[in-house]
Design a protein around this motif. Structure first.
Motif, PDB file in Angstrom:
ATOM      1  N   SER A  87       0.692  -1.080  -0.036  1.00 53.79           N
ATOM      2  CA  SER A  87      -0.071  -0.101  -0.052  1.00 53.79           C
ATOM      3  C   SER A  87       0.872   1.156   0.203  1.00 53.79           C
ATOM      4  O   SER A  87       0.538   2.274  -0.786  1.00 53.79           O
ATOM      5  CB  SER A  87      -1.048  -0.070   1.381  1.00 53.79           C
ATOM      6  OG  SER A  87      -1.522   1.137   1.331  1.00 53.79           O
ATOM      7  N   ALA A  88       1.981   1.199   0.843  1.00 50.92           N
ATOM      8  CA  ALA A  88       2.723   2.400   0.820  1.00 50.92           C
ATOM      9  C   ALA A  88       3.833   2.634  -0.431  1.00 50.92           C
ATOM     10  O   ALA A  88       3.706   3.705  -0.877  1.00 50.92           O
ATOM     11  CB  ALA A  88       4.013   2.264   1.910  1.00 50.92           C
ATOM     12  N   LEU A  89       4.023   1.495  -0.957  1.00 47.41           N
ATOM     13  CA  LEU A  89       4.606   1.621  -2.433  1.00 47.41           C
ATOM     14  C   LEU A  89       3.666   2.132  -3.331  1.00 47.41           C
ATOM     15  O   LEU A  89       4.061   2.954  -4.249  1.00 47.41           O
ATOM     16  CB  LEU A  89       4.983   0.172  -2.876  1.00 47.41           C
ATOM     17  CG  LEU A  89       5.875   0.105  -4.116  1.00 47.41           C
ATOM     18  CD1 LEU A  89       7.061   0.989  -4.117  1.00 47.41           C
ATOM     19  CD2 LEU A  89       6.476  -1.292  -4.344  1.00 47.41           C
ATOM     20  N   LEU A  90       2.391   1.802  -3.514  1.00 50.35           N
ATOM     21  CA  LEU A  90       1.429   2.200  -4.475  1.00 50.35           C
ATOM     22  C   LEU A  90       1.158   3.926  -4.329  1.00 50.35           C
ATOM     23  O   LEU A  90       1.279   4.363  -5.190  1.00 50.35           O
ATOM     24  CB  LEU A  90       0.135   1.532  -4.297  1.00 50.35           C
ATOM     25  CG  LEU A  90      -1.057   2.049  -5.366  1.00 50.35           C
ATOM     26  CD1 LEU A  90      -0.725   1.617  -6.568  1.00 50.35           C
ATOM     27  CD2 LEU A  90      -2.268   1.050  -4.763  1.00 50.35           C
ATOM     28  N   LEU A  91       1.250   4.142  -2.950  1.00 44.36           N
ATOM     29  CA  LEU A  91       1.007   5.691  -2.594  1.00 44.36           C
ATOM     30  C   LEU A  91       2.237   6.368  -3.196  1.00 44.36           C
ATOM     31  O   LEU A  91       2.224   7.584  -3.519  1.00 44.36           O
ATOM     32  CB  LEU A  91       0.639   5.701  -1.122  1.00 44.36           C
ATOM     33  CG  LEU A  91      -0.756   5.337  -0.607  1.00 44.36           C
ATOM     34  CD1 LEU A  91      -0.858   5.395   0.730  1.00 44.36           C
ATOM     35  CD2 LEU A  91      -1.772   6.032  -1.540  1.00 44.36           C
ATOM     36  N   SER A  92       3.181   5.861  -2.812  1.00 45.35           N
ATOM     37  CA  SER A  92       4.584   6.714  -3.295  1.00 45.35           C
ATOM     38  C   SER A  92       4.595   6.964  -4.854  1.00 45.35           C
ATOM     39  O   SER A  92       4.946   7.820  -5.303  1.00 45.35           O
ATOM     40  CB  SER A  92       5.808   5.853  -2.627  1.00 45.35           C
ATOM     41  OG  SER A  92       5.933   4.766  -3.469  1.00 45.35           O
ATOM     42  N   VAL A  93       4.190   5.922  -5.460  1.00 40.20           N
ATOM     43  CA  VAL A  93       4.149   5.791  -6.880  1.00 40.20           C
ATOM     44  C   VAL A  93       3.107   6.995  -7.435  1.00 40.20           C
ATOM     45  O   VAL A  93       3.237   8.063  -8.175  1.00 40.20           O
ATOM     46  CB  VAL A  93       3.841   4.513  -7.556  1.00 40.20           C
ATOM     47  CG1 VAL A  93       3.630   4.717  -9.344  1.00 40.20           C
ATOM     48  CG2 VAL A  93       4.938   3.707  -7.496  1.00 40.20           C
ATOM     49  N   ALA A  94       1.954   7.110  -6.909  1.00 40.35           N
ATOM     50  CA  ALA A  94       0.754   8.123  -7.068  1.00 40.35           C
ATOM     51  C   ALA A  94       1.417   9.249  -6.709  1.00 40.35           C
ATOM     52  O   ALA A  94       0.676  10.323  -7.456  1.00 40.35           O
ATOM     53  CB  ALA A  94      -0.473   7.372  -6.337  1.00 40.35           C
ATOM     54  N   SER A  95       1.886   9.400  -5.617  1.00 43.12           N
ATOM     55  CA  SER A  95       2.378  11.084  -5.265  1.00 43.12           C
ATOM     56  C   SER A  95       3.712  11.129  -5.818  1.00 43.12           C
ATOM     57  O   SER A  95       4.038  12.339  -5.939  1.00 43.12           O
ATOM     58  CB  SER A  95       2.556  11.096  -3.728  1.00 43.12           C
ATOM     59  OG  SER A  95       3.681  10.005  -3.507  1.00 43.12           O
ATOM     60  N   ARG A  96       4.077  10.387  -6.995  1.00 40.80           N
ATOM     61  CA  ARG A  96       5.293  10.762  -7.722  1.00 40.80           C
ATOM     62  C   ARG A  96       6.633  10.756  -7.015  1.00 40.80           C
ATOM     63  O   ARG A  96       7.551  11.327  -7.416  1.00 40.80           O
ATOM     64  CB  ARG A  96       5.291  12.012  -8.578  1.00 40.80           C
ATOM     65  CG  ARG A  96       3.875  12.167  -9.511  1.00 40.80           C
ATOM     66  CD  ARG A  96       4.170  11.215 -10.649  1.00 40.80           C
ATOM     67  NE  ARG A  96       2.955  11.313 -11.537  1.00 40.80           N
ATOM     68  CZ  ARG A  96       2.769  10.636 -12.701  1.00 40.80           C
ATOM     69  NH1 ARG A  96       3.632   9.981 -13.060  1.00 40.80           N
ATOM     70  NH2 ARG A  96       1.807  10.742 -13.465  1.00 40.80           N
ATOM     71  N   THR A  97       6.599  10.385  -5.656  1.00 44.41           N
ATOM     72  CA  THR A  97       7.783  10.423  -5.043  1.00 44.41           C
ATOM     73  C   THR A  97       8.678   9.187  -5.146  1.00 44.41           C
ATOM     74  O   THR A  97       9.687   8.944  -4.867  1.00 44.41           O
ATOM     75  CB  THR A  97       7.586  10.345  -3.539  1.00 44.41           C
ATOM     76  OG1 THR A  97       6.754   8.996  -3.131  1.00 44.41           O
ATOM     77  CG2 THR A  97       6.806  11.454  -3.290  1.00 44.41           C
ATOM     78  N   ASN A  98       8.159   7.999  -5.868  1.00 41.66           N
ATOM     79  CA  ASN A  98       8.880   7.058  -6.238  1.00 41.66           C
ATOM     80  C   ASN A  98       8.357   6.575  -7.797  1.00 41.66           C
ATOM     81  O   ASN A  98       7.223   6.180  -7.765  1.00 41.66           O
ATOM     82  CB  ASN A  98       8.565   5.833  -5.265  1.00 41.66           C
ATOM     83  CG  ASN A  98       9.335   4.548  -5.748  1.00 41.66           C
ATOM     84  OD1 ASN A  98      10.112   4.507  -6.762  1.00 41.66           O
ATOM     85  ND2 ASN A  98       8.926   3.347  -4.891  1.00 41.66           N
TER      86      ASN A  98
END
Length: 661
Positions: A87-98
């Motif tokens: 879930s954290a990885l998905l959010l980081s991609v969605a926020s463009r931080t990853n």
């Protein structure tokens, strides 16, 4: 249709349709009619409520319109170890931080990989390799083999049977059949090992496999390749893909797929298939641990492959494999080789360990150089590095591979020294039974019913004489002259001399962490059963509480062997225990002894009395009836069929009755 034309569908499913070959037609049909707009590849452990790696999933949105050049967005969440991390990885991609876990790929890009796996992470360099190269299957022959339907009947671990009934290197089916042999080498897979090894099994191929072919539902596949040299791999593995060379003489299994071709081609293909480049390309087609021949055939081969000067690690790996007695090409224990012999056992081990390290280092250099060559040939310098971790140098003499790297290096070295000393003791027992000789290489007595006379016919003046009656007591004291501990002490004196005997004995015991007698009475048989994959060739007769133990060698077993054990050892041991009990009882009543001595003697007399009762009952109920039966065995039937004939006379082997793979 699940949605209207140009409509959208959101779906969560198992990930299997993305990769495995049985869904290839589905993928091609699906992408010809629709396009993937976005995908979150969850992988395993995506749902904490479902424990372990039971379910591997993917979630995606599809548009019911085929747009092969339109890119979809793919998010790789498979690195997350649980629901929260994903879930954290998905959010980081969605926020463009990853952005490293996000990929933009079109259906046309996916189709450039054979079989159209949803390999969204593939780089342009890898896609070019598939576009520009020719499939491996267009120039060589990856093939799967037999399904016998009854492995317990037709397969044997090679030490189980008579060596005279086995032919290891026939060049054709006709040559094997004309030689009137029963057993041929069988590629059946194994674990993770490169270049050479896992040559463990034989198949009953008498009469060209007539018995197997008589079973209606058996499958004999690709028979024209039988007895032909090639490279083999484990179809199902818990580790990385790896191939191993084999010479003429082999039949092969569906679990040990093989690749065949011209010698000059195979000399290039083998090193290529053991390289990091092949692993990377193959994982694009098949990111599972099920390595079928059809997928192997799709890996691209570039023209440069045929002009590359690459190196084979086969010679090093074969030398390593053959250094252990479970290889049919084993000749002698390396510890006793003149190349490494020192004045003491400790010095010999130090020299051998240095040699092993040299082998490991040489193999690592060879594999890394091969990787450099193939990386350059495929233009994958930005994708791959040539380094090979030490634990992937698949030599048994390499403790990082043999034991893994979770523990410390010191722990691994301690285990390696202990195992090497245990192998020394195992070889010594082999010499005690005449399976091996200090005076000649390889197997000596390895056929059914052979005797000491057969040994002496081959080795007239042995430096270490085998046991005469094929019964070696394994007891808690020096009750018999041919007790296993006494025999080993003699073996140690013969091999390393009298001058350093006590030093050498101490070195062995320190390595094992216990004295020799305790090792033989407590650990040897368990080690032997493990070494021989629950198909031991030395059998332990053992009373219910372990008061009496004796080993026999199954190849030397005869109908009167149990009678010899009964009359010359068990009854003799009972008589000695009776005498010992009488001595202790006398001491317990001796007025000249101290109170402590009398009390101890009385207690020990009680223990011995119980041992006598145990052995009398075992003799009456088990051993005497067996001796009268004079049971016959047939080595061709294997340990699994022969061992249970002796019932509770033999030490129980957990798992012996388990179904064969």
């Amino acid at each position: 249709m699940l949605c209207t034309r140009d409509g959208y569908l959101a779906f969560i499913s198992m990930q299997s349709w993305m990769f495995i070959s049985s869904f290839e037609e589905f993928r091609e049909d699906f992408l010809s009619k629709a396009s993937i707009v976005s995908m979150a590849h969850i992988g395993e452990r995506g749902f904490d409520s479902i424990g372990g790696a039971v379910v591997s999933t993917t979630a995606f949105v599809a548009n019911n319109r085929a747009e092969p050049d339109k890119t979809g967005i793919f998010i790789k969440l498979t690195d997350g170890r649980n629901e929260m991390e994903k879930s954290a990885l998905l959010l980081s991609v969605a926020s463009r931080t990853n952005v490293s876990a996000m990929f933009k790929v079109s259906a046309a890009d996916l189709a450039r990989i054979p079989g159209t796996p949803i390999a969204y992470w593939t780089s342009e360099s890898v896609r070019l390799a598939f576009s520009n190269g020719e499939p491996l299957g267009s120039m060589a022959y990856p093939r799967k083999g037999n399904t016998t339907t009854d492995n317990a009947r037709f397969l044997r671990f090679w030490p189980e049977v008579s060596i005279c009934d086995t032919s290891f290197d026939e060049k054709s089916d006709e040559a094997f059949t004309s030689g009137d042999k029963t057993w041929a080498p069988y590629n059946k897979g194994g674990g993770y090992r490169k270049w050479h090894g896992f040559n463990d099994f034989l198949i009953n191929w008498k009469g060209g496999g007539a018995e197997i072919k008589a079973i209606p539902h058996s499958v004999i596949a690709n028979e024209k390749f039988f007895f032909t040299p090639g490279w083999t791999w484990s179809t199902v593995s818990t580790g990385r893909f790896a191939v191993r060379a084999f010479g003429p003489g082999y039949v092969f299994d569906n679990g040990g797929c093989c690749i065949f071709g011209k010698r000059e081609l195979l000399d290039k293909v083998g090193p290529f298939m053991n390289s990091s480049v092949f692993t990377a390309l193959f994982s694009e087609i098949n990111p599972t641990l099920n390595f079928q021949s059809g997928e192997v055939a799709k890996v691209p081969v570039v023209d440069k492959l045929f002009t590359l000067k690459v190196h084979s690690g086969h010679a090093i790996a074969k030398s390593d494999w053959d250094a252990y007695e479970t290889s049919w090409d084993f000749t002698t224990l390396p510890l006793l080789s003149p190349d490494y012999r020192g004045d003491t056992l400790e010095a010999s081990y130090a020299r051998l360990r240095a040699h092993w390290q040299g082998m490991t280092d040489a193999m690592q250099r060879l594999e890394e150089e091969n990787n450099r060559i193939f990386i350059d040939a495929y233009g994958l310098q930005d994708e791959l590095t040539p380094e090979v971790p030490l634990e992937e140098i698949t030599l048994t003499c390499n403790p990082a591979y043999r034991y893994g790297v979770k523990g410390s290096e010191e722990d691994r070295e301690t285990r390696l020294r202990a195992d090497t000393m245990a192998e020394f003791l195992s070889y010594a027992v082999g010499c005690m039974f005449g399976r091996y000789s200090l005076d000649a290489p390889g197997l000596i007595l390895a056929n059914q019913g052979e005797r000491l006379e057969d040994y002496l016919a081959r080795i007239p003046e042995p430096s270490f004489v085998p046991d005469a009656d094929n019964v070696i007591p394994v007891l808690d004291g020096d009750w018999f002259a041919d007790d296993i501990t006494e025999r080993f002490r003699l073996f140690l004196r013969v091999t390393f001399g009298e001058a350093h005997f006590r030093e050498n004995l101490r070195y062995v015991e320190e390595a094992l962490g216990k004295d020799i007698r305790k090792y033989f009475t407590r650990d040897f048989y368990a080690d032997h059963v493990k070494r021989y994959k629950k198909r031991p060739i030395y059998w332990m007769f053992s009373s219910p509480k372990g008061t009496f133990n004796a080993l026999i060698y199954m190849h030397r077993y005869r109908g009167d062997t149990v009678s010899v054990l009964l009359n010359d050892y068990l009854r003799e041991f009972i008589s000695k225990l009776i005498a010992e009990r009488e001595r202790l009882e006398k001491l317990s009543d001796d007025p000249t002894a101290t109170q402590g001595q009398r009390t101890k003697a009385l207690k020990e007399a009680g223990v011995v009395a119980k041992q006598i009762d145990e052995l009398n009952e075992w003799e009456r109920e088990v051993i005497f009836p067996l001796a009268q039966q004079q049971i016959e065995i047939d080595l061709d039937d294997g340990v699994k069929a022969n061992y249970p004939k002796f019932g509770s006379a033999l030490k129980k082997i957990p798992g012996l009755e388990a179904k064969d793979d």
